[in-house]
Write a protein that holds these residues in place. Structure first.
Motif: not given
Ligand code: SAM
Length: 217
Positions: A52-59, A67-74
C-alpha cells in the motif's frame, strides 16, 4: 508476491468492516456513498495494491480525491489497513477481493483513474487470462471508468509491458503517455511519479521502469 500469513492482519481486517470490504458478495450492491465523507469527489482505484505504499501516499497527498485499494491477499490488505488507521487516511477505502469482478463491485462510470502497478506478470501462456491487462480485465475497467477516465500502468517487466501494449491496442484503447524509462523521463508526469514498493526495489537494481497511460475513448 505471496506474503507469509500474518494472523494480526487477518484479525485487523475482520475488526474493521467500516474501512475494508473483505471478500464482498458480488451480487450485493455496495453503498459507497456511506463509506466516504463525500463520494462525489474524483475517484481513483488501485488494483493489486500490495503493502500500500503508493495508494496511501497518494491519498494523503490528495484529500480532494477518494481512493479505493483492491488487493487479493488478506495479509497485504491488512498491512494497508494498518497504515490507513494509524495515519487517519479517511479518503481511502480498501477491498480484499479479486479484481476480475471489479465491475460487480463498483458503479458504472464512477472512476476517474485506475492504477495497475507492477502487476504479477504470469509469463506462461496458459496463465494469460490472469494478467491484469488481459481483455476480460480491460472490459471490467472500461465499465467502471468514466468516459473521460484513464488507466495508468507501471512495470519493470518488459514481457508484461509489451503484452499489455498489444492487448490494449487490440482492445481499441488510445495511448496518452508512454515511457520506456520513467525514472529518466523529463515530463511532468514522470516528475510527479509516486513510487511503489516494487518500483523502489527494481529501480534500485537499475531496471528501467515502463509506464503507460491509456483511455478507452
Ligand atoms: N502494486 C504493488 C507494488 O507495486 O509494490 C504490489 C505489486 S505485487 C507484484 C502484485 C499485487 O497484486 C500482489 O499483492 C497481488 O496479491 C495483487 N493481485 C494480483 N492479482 C490480483 C487480482 N486479480 N485482484 C486483486 N489483487 C491482485
Amino acid at each position: 508476491m505471496r506474503l507469509r500469513n500474518k494472523p494480526w492482519a487477518q484479525k485487523l481486517v475482520q475488526e474493521h468492516p467500516e474501512a475494508i470490504l473483505n471478500q464482498p458478495d458480488p451480487e450485493k450492491k455496495i453503498d459507497w456513498k456511506s463509506r466516504f465523507d463525500d463520494f462525489s469527489k474524483p475517484l481513483a482505484i488501485e488494483i493489486g495494491s500490495g503493502k500500500g505504499q503508493f495508494i496511501t501516499t497518494l491519498a494523503k497527498n490528495h484529500p480532494e480525491m477518494n481512493f479505493i485499494g483492491i488487493e487479493l491477499q488478506t495479509t497485504a490488505a491488512g498491512m494497508i489497513l494498518r497504515t490507513k488507521l494509524e495515519e487517519g487516511i479517511d479518503n481511502l477505502q480498501l477491498m480484499c477481493a479479486d479484481a476480475a469482478n471489479i465491475a460487480m463491485f463498483l458503479p458504472e462510470n464512477s472512476a476517474d483513474i485506475i492504477y495497475l502497478n507492477f502487476s504479477d506478470p504470469w509469463p506462461k501462456t496458459r496463465h494469460e487470462k490472469r494478467r491484469l491487462t488481459y481483455k476480460s480485465f480491460l472490459r471490467e475497467y472500461q465499465t467502471v471508468l468514466k468516459d473521460d477516465g484513464h488507466l495508468e500502468f507501471k512495470t519493470d517487466n518488459q514481457g508484461l509491458f509489451e503484452y499489455s501494449l498489444v492487448s490494449m491496442n487490440n482492445y481499441g484503447m488510445k495511448f496518452d503517455f508512454l515511457s520506456l524509462d520513467l525514472h529518466h523521463n523529463k515530463s511532468e508526469i514522470a516528475q510527479n511519479n509516486v513510487e511503489t514498493e516494487y518500483e523502489h526495489k527494481f529501480a534500485a537494481k537499475g531496471n528501467p521502469i515502463y509506464c503507460l497511460h491509456a483511455s478507452f475513448k
